[in-house]
Design a protein around this motif. Sequence first.
Motif, PDB file in Angstrom:
ATOM      1  N   LEU A   1      37.832  42.357  33.485  1.00 34.13           N
ATOM      2  CA  LEU A   1      37.988  43.114  34.732  1.00 34.13           C
ATOM      3  C   LEU A   1      36.627  43.478  35.319  1.00 34.13           C
ATOM      4  N   PHE A   2      35.713  43.856  34.423  1.00 34.81           N
ATOM      5  CA  PHE A   2      34.360  44.210  34.826  1.00 34.81           C
ATOM      6  C   PHE A   2      33.658  43.003  35.470  1.00 34.81           C
ATOM      7  N   LEU A   3      33.819  41.833  34.863  1.00 30.06           N
ATOM      8  CA  LEU A   3      33.170  40.631  35.409  1.00 30.06           C
ATOM      9  C   LEU A   3      33.758  40.285  36.777  1.00 30.06           C
ATOM     10  N   THR A   4      35.064  40.452  36.926  1.00 29.35           N
ATOM     11  CA  THR A   4      35.704  40.210  38.214  1.00 29.35           C
ATOM     12  C   THR A   4      35.163  41.185  39.259  1.00 29.35           C
ATOM     13  N   ALA A   5      35.026  42.459  38.842  1.00 31.61           N
ATOM     14  CA  ALA A   5      34.537  43.482  39.780  1.00 31.61           C
ATOM     15  C   ALA A   5      33.106  43.175  40.215  1.00 31.61           C
ATOM     16  N   LEU A   6      32.264  42.737  39.258  1.00 34.37           N
ATOM     17  CA  LEU A   6      30.874  42.379  39.594  1.00 34.37           C
ATOM     18  C   LEU A   6      30.841  41.200  40.555  1.00 34.37           C
ATOM     19  N   LYS A   7      31.676  40.200  40.271  1.00 33.28           N
ATOM     20  CA  LYS A   7      31.712  38.989  41.100  1.00 33.28           C
ATOM     21  C   LYS A   7      32.129  39.352  42.522  1.00 33.28           C
ATOM     22  N   ASP A   8      33.143  40.163  42.603  1.00 32.21           N
ATOM     23  CA  ASP A   8      33.673  40.611  43.874  1.00 32.21           C
ATOM     24  C   ASP A   8      32.621  41.356  44.707  1.00 32.21           C
TER      25      ASP A   8
END
Length: 382
Positions: free
Chosen positions: A63-70
């Motif tokens: 979830l953290f990686l998705t949030a960073l990517k976003d």
Amino acid sequence: MRILSIETSCDETAIAVLSVKGKDMKCTIESHHVASQIELHAQYGGVFPMMAKREHAKNIVPLFLTALKDAKLLTKLKKPAKLDEKKIGLMLAREPELLEIFLREMPIVKKPKIDRIAVTVGPGLEPALWVGINFAKALSLVWGIPLVPVNHMEGHVLSIFPKGKKEFSMDKMLLPAISLLVSGGHTEIVRVKGVGKYKIIGQTLDDAAGEAFDKVARMLGMAYPGGPEVSRLAEVARVKNLPRDFKLPRPMLHTPDFNFSFSGLKTAVLYLIKKLGDIDEDTRAAICREFEDATVDVLVSKTIKAGTREKAKSIIVGGGVSANKQLRKVLEERANSLGMAVHFPVKELTTDNAIMIGMAGYFAKPAPLSSKKFIAQGNMAF
Ligand code: KG4
Ligand code: ZN
């Protein structure tokens, strides 16, 4: 200031990236993700802390990686960085699932431009809180980014600021304010004299309002969490103008304090269901309506009483139950007639999220990693 925020106090894993600029505290939501465990817990009729913990541990890094990517902050390194595996291993010793994913994914993630990491440290389910705290500590260690402890309930107070768009301003609240915080775990009346200046002046002596909704829903054969469904049926009863052949108690309605009690109301519903025997759809709806009215009556009455005593200019509502339409309608009518403004969060932010944790993290002070502030505090008060 760009803030990464982390929330794992109950059954939602949430990560957000928020940037705050200027004197009027203009905020931009750069990303905001919530992984809800509701479907998992629904099978068991409630939230089991150890199960919540395991889900958080499994989901938080992806979830953290998705949030960073976003937020356009994710850059992968060609040459993996060397992490202090021993220190991280100690930090995440109680979350082995998280440790494994962390050590696999994090060496190839470049340090993003983030000024601080805000994390919920309480109140909430301790095993669940620990996942967010330990993850935040490990990130802070790896990247040398300051860490800020956040009180989850302060997040709910501040959750009235975003208006459903990417940008919003944390402009002044009309102070003093009275905040009604109503969720599955809490029912509190808080005096707000300013950001960071909170005092609980009343609370439930037993069940929380949301918990009462959930228990009544269960008695009537509905799935967890039952609040929205009870509320939907109550509305059906109102629209159909179904007869109200029974009356439920309004516990503590007239006590001079600002406390609540919902356990007796829940038991009264249980006795009513037993007494009625076979219940058809209309009777179910009528029970939901009377229960919702009873709950809203006491919530509104005590909030208005607190607002009047404290000469509040505004009333701030937060937490899962603040999505309740009847509560919104009745509270707005009563408060407006007395000249108090009422602020509710947008529906999406009534439930747990990390935007509100980022906002609270903006106002809080960073603390060293070794600080006792980074210990899960299940019963943390203001
Ligand atoms: O704040 P929240 O998402 O989680 C915590 O408990 O921290 O609140 C969830 C609670 C549940 O008890 C749920 O049944 C209740 O909020 N809820 C509602 C409504 N929507 C959610 N209760 C009454 N009416 C609603 N519309
Ligand atoms: Zn909450």
